[in-house]
Design a protein around this motif. Structure first.
Motif, short mmCIF file in Angstrom:
data_model
loop_
_atom_site.label_atom_id
_atom_site.label_comp_id
_atom_site.label_asym_id
_atom_site.label_seq_id
_atom_site.Cartn_x
_atom_site.Cartn_y
_atom_site.Cartn_z
N PHE A 196 15.16 30.63 -9.92
CA PHE A 196 16.49 30.80 -10.50
C PHE A 196 16.59 29.91 -11.74
O PHE A 196 16.72 28.69 -11.62
CB PHE A 196 17.58 30.44 -9.47
CG PHE A 196 17.59 31.33 -8.26
CD1 PHE A 196 16.80 31.02 -7.16
CD2 PHE A 196 18.36 32.47 -8.23
CE1 PHE A 196 16.79 31.84 -6.03
CE2 PHE A 196 18.37 33.30 -7.10
CZ PHE A 196 17.57 32.99 -6.01
N ASN A 197 16.49 30.55 -12.91
CA ASN A 197 16.46 29.80 -14.15
C ASN A 197 17.76 29.86 -14.93
O ASN A 197 17.85 29.27 -16.01
CB ASN A 197 15.31 30.31 -15.04
CG ASN A 197 13.96 29.95 -14.45
OD1 ASN A 197 13.67 28.77 -14.24
ND2 ASN A 197 13.14 30.95 -14.15
N LYS A 198 18.71 30.58 -14.42
CA LYS A 198 19.97 30.70 -15.14
C LYS A 198 21.09 30.11 -14.28
O LYS A 198 21.23 30.44 -13.10
CB LYS A 198 20.28 32.15 -15.47
CG LYS A 198 21.58 32.34 -16.26
CD LYS A 198 21.77 33.77 -16.69
CE LYS A 198 20.78 34.14 -17.76
NZ LYS A 198 21.03 35.51 -18.31
N TYR A 218 22.62 35.38 -7.60
CA TYR A 218 22.17 36.70 -8.05
C TYR A 218 20.64 36.72 -8.14
O TYR A 218 20.00 35.71 -8.44
CB TYR A 218 22.74 37.03 -9.44
CG TYR A 218 24.23 37.19 -9.48
CD1 TYR A 218 25.06 36.10 -9.73
CD2 TYR A 218 24.81 38.44 -9.31
CE1 TYR A 218 26.44 36.24 -9.78
CE2 TYR A 218 26.20 38.59 -9.36
CZ TYR A 218 27.00 37.50 -9.60
OH TYR A 218 28.37 37.64 -9.64
N VAL A 219 20.08 37.87 -7.86
CA VAL A 219 18.67 38.14 -8.14
C VAL A 219 18.63 39.35 -9.07
O VAL A 219 19.07 40.44 -8.67
CB VAL A 219 17.87 38.41 -6.84
CG1 VAL A 219 16.45 38.85 -7.17
CG2 VAL A 219 17.85 37.15 -5.97
N ASP A 220 18.20 39.12 -10.29
CA ASP A 220 18.18 40.17 -11.31
C ASP A 220 19.56 40.82 -11.48
O ASP A 220 19.69 42.04 -11.58
CB ASP A 220 17.13 41.23 -10.98
CG ASP A 220 15.71 40.68 -11.04
OD1 ASP A 220 14.84 41.20 -10.32
OD2 ASP A 220 15.49 39.73 -11.83
N GLY A 221 20.57 39.97 -11.46
CA GLY A 221 21.91 40.47 -11.71
C GLY A 221 22.62 41.07 -10.51
O GLY A 221 23.78 41.48 -10.63
N GLN A 222 21.98 41.11 -9.33
CA GLN A 222 22.59 41.67 -8.13
C GLN A 222 22.86 40.55 -7.11
O GLN A 222 21.99 39.69 -6.91
CB GLN A 222 21.68 42.73 -7.50
CG GLN A 222 21.39 43.92 -8.40
CD GLN A 222 22.68 44.67 -8.76
OE1 GLN A 222 23.54 44.88 -7.91
NE2 GLN A 222 22.78 45.08 -10.02
N SER A 286 15.49 26.23 -8.25
CA SER A 286 16.44 26.62 -9.30
C SER A 286 16.65 25.44 -10.24
O SER A 286 16.28 24.29 -9.94
CB SER A 286 17.77 27.04 -8.70
OG SER A 286 18.51 25.90 -8.29
N ASP A 310 21.22 32.77 -11.20
CA ASP A 310 20.58 34.07 -11.39
C ASP A 310 19.10 33.84 -11.71
O ASP A 310 18.71 32.79 -12.22
CB ASP A 310 21.25 34.85 -12.51
CG ASP A 310 21.00 36.36 -12.39
OD1 ASP A 310 21.75 37.12 -13.03
OD2 ASP A 310 20.06 36.75 -11.66
N THR A 311 18.29 34.87 -11.41
CA THR A 311 16.85 34.76 -11.66
C THR A 311 16.46 35.19 -13.06
O THR A 311 15.36 34.88 -13.53
CB THR A 311 16.08 35.63 -10.66
OG1 THR A 311 16.53 37.00 -10.77
CG2 THR A 311 16.31 35.14 -9.24
N ARG A 312 17.29 35.92 -13.73
CA ARG A 312 16.89 36.48 -15.03
C ARG A 312 17.36 35.63 -16.21
O ARG A 312 18.20 34.74 -16.05
CB ARG A 312 17.44 37.90 -15.18
CG ARG A 312 18.94 37.99 -15.17
CD ARG A 312 19.41 39.42 -15.26
NE ARG A 312 20.86 39.48 -15.29
CZ ARG A 312 21.52 40.61 -15.42
NH1 ARG A 312 20.87 41.75 -15.49
NH2 ARG A 312 22.85 40.60 -15.45
#
Length: 312
Positions: A196-198, A218-222, A286, A310-312
């Protein structure tokens, strides 16, 4: 002469003897029978018969026993005793006492619902319902407004067992879409080093009733469930607490990916707080998010923050 004299003496002797015999016979003869004059038997004089003694009357040669008449026992007229009608003990109504200094009353049983009012410490509110898990109370305010309060921030009392599960419980609103605030100082994009970089921090608001940090993973916005969100008072410091994102045991009504940490339940709490996500072995996966809370609850101060990962 002499013969005449003896004759005379014998005659006198015999006369005396006969007289004696006559007297004796007269004394031995049966006396004349005298018929007695009948005597009238007097009438008996009435004498009260003592209680419990039979009266015996002589009737010729027959004795008649007349049992005593029972003395009637006077029947006491019962005095009506007033019957005390027990006064039913009133069942104490379900109510609660606010424990927090300031407590939000929301539209529904979730912190994502908008606030309809605030109440202060010590205020009493009538309880009219609860959610199925019993973690929120539905209350009625003095002005008639109906809303929901978090059960851990109040003291409930009275006949709580009769409180029904409320019907038509509002569905929590969707998780707000974070608004990305541009960083004043441009920074180079770091090479991704964690899953998780965001990290997005927003939603500072004052709230005297509870000091809280919440958000969504979130993972890829979900929205993603099942990730541990931890916090401490310094970066990578000892973990004070961690909690899973999304609905789980104890918090089945949480939205997907949602988490919440209550730093203080009954008053504002000041401090710097650091949040990050860890794996099952408590290794950080993260970036670290940092927020500061204030001890004074007033506009422009912060007791409540939102942090999304989030991851993205």
């Amino acid at each position: 002469m002499m013969g005449r004299s003896w004759h005379c003496r014998r005659t006198v002797w015999w006369g005396a003897v006969m007289l004696l015999v006559a007297v004796v016979l007269g004394a031995c003869a049966a006396p004349e029978r005298v018929t007695p004059t009948p005597t009238r038997t007097p009438m008996p004089t009435f004498t009260p018969t003592p209680e419990g003694v039979s009266l015996v009357m002589a009737m010729g040669n027959v004795a008649a026993v007349i049992p005593p008449s029972p003395t009637p026992t006077p029947t006491a007229t019962p005095t009506p005793t007033p019957t005390d009608t027990p006064t039913p003990t009133p069942t104490p109504k379900p109510e609660l006492v606010v424990q927090a200094q300031r407590l939000n009353v929301r539209v529904g049983p979730n912190i994502l619902h908008p606030r309809v009012a605030q109440v202060g410490a010590g205020q009493r509110l009538d309880i009219i319902g609860k959610n199925p898990e019993g973690s929120w109370w539905q209350v009625r305010l003095p002005d008639g407004t109906v809303g929901w309060v978090f059960a851990e921030l109040v003291q409930a009392q009275g006949a709580l067992e009769v409180v029904p599960v409320a019907t038509n419980i509002p569905t929590p609103p969707p998780t707000p879409t974070p608004t990305f605030t541009p960083t004043p100082t441009p920074q180079p994009t770091p090479t991704p080093a964690y899953m998780f970089n965001k990290v997005v921090i927003y939603g500072c608001e004052y709230n005297a009733g509870v000091t809280e940090v919440h958000g969504t993973v979130y993972v890829d916005g979900q929205p993603a469930n099942g990730y541990w969100v931890a916090f401490s008072w310094k970066p990578d410091g000892p973990i004070v607490a961690k909690i899973l994102s999304g609905p789980h045991e104890g918090y089945p009504d949480w939205p997907p990916g949602f988490y919440s940490h209550i730093l203080q339940a009954q008053a504002p709490r000041a401090g710097d707080w650091y949040f990050w996500i860890v794996d099952d072995n408590n290794r950080r996966i993260s970036k670290i998010a940092n927020v500061r809370t204030d001890a004074v609850a007033e506009p422009g101060k912060c007791q409540k923050w939102t942090i999304d990962f989030d991851t993205r």
